[in-house]
Enzyme design. Structure first.
Site, mmCIF file in Angstrom:
data_model
loop_
_atom_site.group_PDB
_atom_site.id
_atom_site.type_symbol
_atom_site.label_atom_id
_atom_site.label_comp_id
_atom_site.label_asym_id
_atom_site.label_seq_id
_atom_site.Cartn_x
_atom_site.Cartn_y
_atom_site.Cartn_z
ATOM 1 N N SER A 197 0.835 -1.207 0.000
ATOM 2 C CA SER A 197 0.000 0.000 0.000
ATOM 3 C C SER A 197 0.863 1.247 0.000
ATOM 4 O O SER A 197 1.945 1.269 0.563
ATOM 5 C CB SER A 197 -0.917 0.031 1.220
ATOM 6 O OG SER A 197 -1.640 1.249 1.222
ATOM 7 N N HIS A 244 -7.346 -3.426 4.932
ATOM 8 C CA HIS A 244 -6.768 -2.069 4.940
ATOM 9 C C HIS A 244 -7.551 -1.172 3.978
ATOM 10 O O HIS A 244 -7.945 -0.060 4.315
ATOM 11 C CB HIS A 244 -5.287 -2.120 4.536
ATOM 12 C CG HIS A 244 -4.723 -0.794 4.122
ATOM 13 N ND1 HIS A 244 -4.971 -0.246 2.869
ATOM 14 C CD2 HIS A 244 -3.966 0.119 4.774
ATOM 15 C CE1 HIS A 244 -4.381 0.940 2.791
ATOM 16 N NE2 HIS A 244 -3.761 1.181 3.933
#
Ligand code: NBP
Length: 479
Positions: free
Chosen positions: A128, A185
């Site tokens: 990410s 997430h």
């Protein structure tokens, strides 16, 4: 064979990750892309990186020292399978194939199993941070075997973001654990973004402040307990003026939010696991609702509240919204961690929830100070059943809950949609309730389907003979 690590796929993410790897001491990076022009382009643009280019998969394998380690950064789905098929042909047992793309975790479980049967290690790693993170330091969530982690750990630690001196990477768990955690997430990211958007909307419509003025409010919030990357960039977006019209950019952007599917995966998975991630679900649905202009055009004629929305005390209202945002955010994270806990139990992953909150403190989109509080909560009670009951969060609810209720009431009365604020509050009230009307639902289920029920006062499973004399009998448990 001089490279210790290779990257396959040289679009934005792959080329930036390769440059990040090359910039760290001790790494020599082999690069490969299906279309060679891209490899040549990266080579020409970054001579400082010392890349070892390969035109074929055979050359790529030959350029890597053993155990060969390659990170795939290609379009998730068929592209990933195609690259794996090629790498398996040229790699040997003990080598490591890492998929750094956004794979859906069941695909990762399937791929890990198939690749493992050849003796090659397969690691699904969630990455990410977007293109900037890939270049300067992302948050990395790798799954895969313990054996592959021995080789991969130092390499990933060298390129990850650093938060408070610690690299934002941990071995999440086996096979699909890393991609599962990356999925959640992203789900939390959806909720966080929607909550911020609702806060902005309420303040704008309640006070009439301009986007630039609201940007200052977010900048101020970013100095307190809400401090996070998403709050910071919200201020930047609200401040932006459109060059061609002179209007705030946010007023000329079409109000239809897109999605690439990770929010939907989080919700679908939560539904299968029976985990109520209502904040994430509402945030995902809010994007869907926004993206149906034909329905919105027709529904625009439906009646709304008669009275205008006027806030008497602006400063007090803005503080209420801040507290509502904070409380709702705690709920969203609590729900997300609940999903990780349930996923770990279902798939047999040993996931350290505190370690997950720590690797999200840097590099990724939901990076925030607040994650330290989550780490503290799990350090104190590793098997905490509901994250938001940790003392720090319980205290935050004590401060915030009255304001939160006022904001949800105001939104409802003003006819301003607040799906994430209000669903989070409903979850909060549901999970803390002494008794729920679920008892009535069980009664209804027993009435029409003989689904049985349990009693509060004695063990066993019961059924009322609704179509007969309505006496109660002991029954088989049919749920
Ligand atoms: P893209 O997702 O746009 O994929 C382009 C790359 O995939 C090119 O290198 C292309 O090669 C390669 N590729 C394709 Br398409 N099909 C292939 C095949 N059958 N065999 C070999 N290579 C193939 O690149 P990206 O935006 O850099 O993202 C890469 C991965 O990272 C994705 O899984 C994405 O979801 C994930 N990710 C992206 C972000 C982000 O912010 N963009 C953030 C986090 C994760 P070609 O040049 O020959 O066409």
């Amino acid at each position: 064979a001089v490279a210790n690590i290779g990257v396959v796929g040289l679009a934005v993410m792959g080329s930036n990750l390769a440059r990040n790897l090359a910039s760290r001491e001790g790494n020599t990076v082999a690069i490969f892309n299906r279309t060679y022009e891209k490899t040549q382009g990266v080579l020409d643009a970054h001579p400082e990186a010392g890349f070892i280019p390969a035109a074929t998969y055979e050359e790529f394998a030959a350029s890597l020292s053993k155990p060969r380690t390659a990170i795939i950064m290609v379009k998730a789905g068929a592209g990933t399978d195609a690259v794996i098929d090629e790498l398996v042909k040229v790699f040997e047992p003990g080598d490591i194939i890492v998929d750094g793309g956004n794979a859906f975790f069941p695909d990762t479980i399937r791929r890990e199993k198939a690749v493992r049967s050849t003796g090659i290690n397969f690691v699904g790693a969630g990455i990410s941070g977007g293109e900037e993170g890939a270049l300067t330091g992302p948050s990395i969530m790798p799954g895969g075997s313990d054996e592959s982690w021995v080789t991969l750990g130092p390499i990933l630690r060298s390129i990850a973001a650093i938060a408070e001196g610690e690299p934002c990477v941990t071995h999440v768990g086996h096979d699909g654990a890393g991609h599962f955690v990356k999925m959640v997430h992203n789900g939390i990211e959806y909720a966080d973004m929607q909550l911020i958007a609702e806060a902005y909307d309420l303040i704008r419509r309640g006070t009439g402040k301009s986007p630039a003025e609201i940007a200052e409010i977010f900048a101020e919030w970013n100095r307190g307990e809400l401090e996070s990357y998403l709050i910071e960039i919200t201020a930047e977006v609200l401040r932006q003026v459109d060059a061609s019209t002179g209007k705030p950019l946010v007023d000329v952007i079409l109000d239809q939010a897109g999605a690439k599917g990770t929010g939907a995966w989080t919700v679908q998975t939560a539904l299968s696991l029976g985990v109520p991630v209502s904040g994430i679900a509402e945030a995902t649905f809010a994007r869907s609702l926004s993206s149906h202009p034909e329905q919105r055009a027709v529904a625009g004629s439906l009646p709304g509240p008669a009275e205008e929305f006027v806030v008497a005390d602006e400063a007090a209202f803005i503080e209420d919204v801040r507290l509502a945002l904070y409380a709702s955010k705690i709920v969203a994270y609590s729900q997300g961690f609940d999903e990780i806990r349930a996923g770990a139990a279902e798939y047999g992953w040993n996931i350290d929830l505190g370690a997950i909150s720590k690797i999200w403190r840097g590099g990724c989109i939901i990076r925030a100070q607040f994650l330290n509080r989550i780490a503290d909560a799990y350090a104190e009670t590793p098997d905490l059943p509901v994250l938001m009951t940790a003392p720090y969060f319980a205290e935050a609810f004590t401060r915030a809950q009255a304001a939160w209720r006022r904001v949800v009431v105001a939104a409802a009365q003003a006819g301003i949609p607040s799906p994430a604020f209000s669903s989070s509050l409903s979850y909060y009230d549901g999970i803390r309730a002494d008794r729920l009307p679920a008892a009535l639902v069980q009664g209804q289920r027993d009435f029409f389907g003989a689904h049985t029920y349990k009693r509060i006062d004695k063990p066993g499973t019961f059924h009322t003979q609704w179509s007969g004399d309505r006496t109660e009998i002991e029954a088989e448990d049919t749920h």
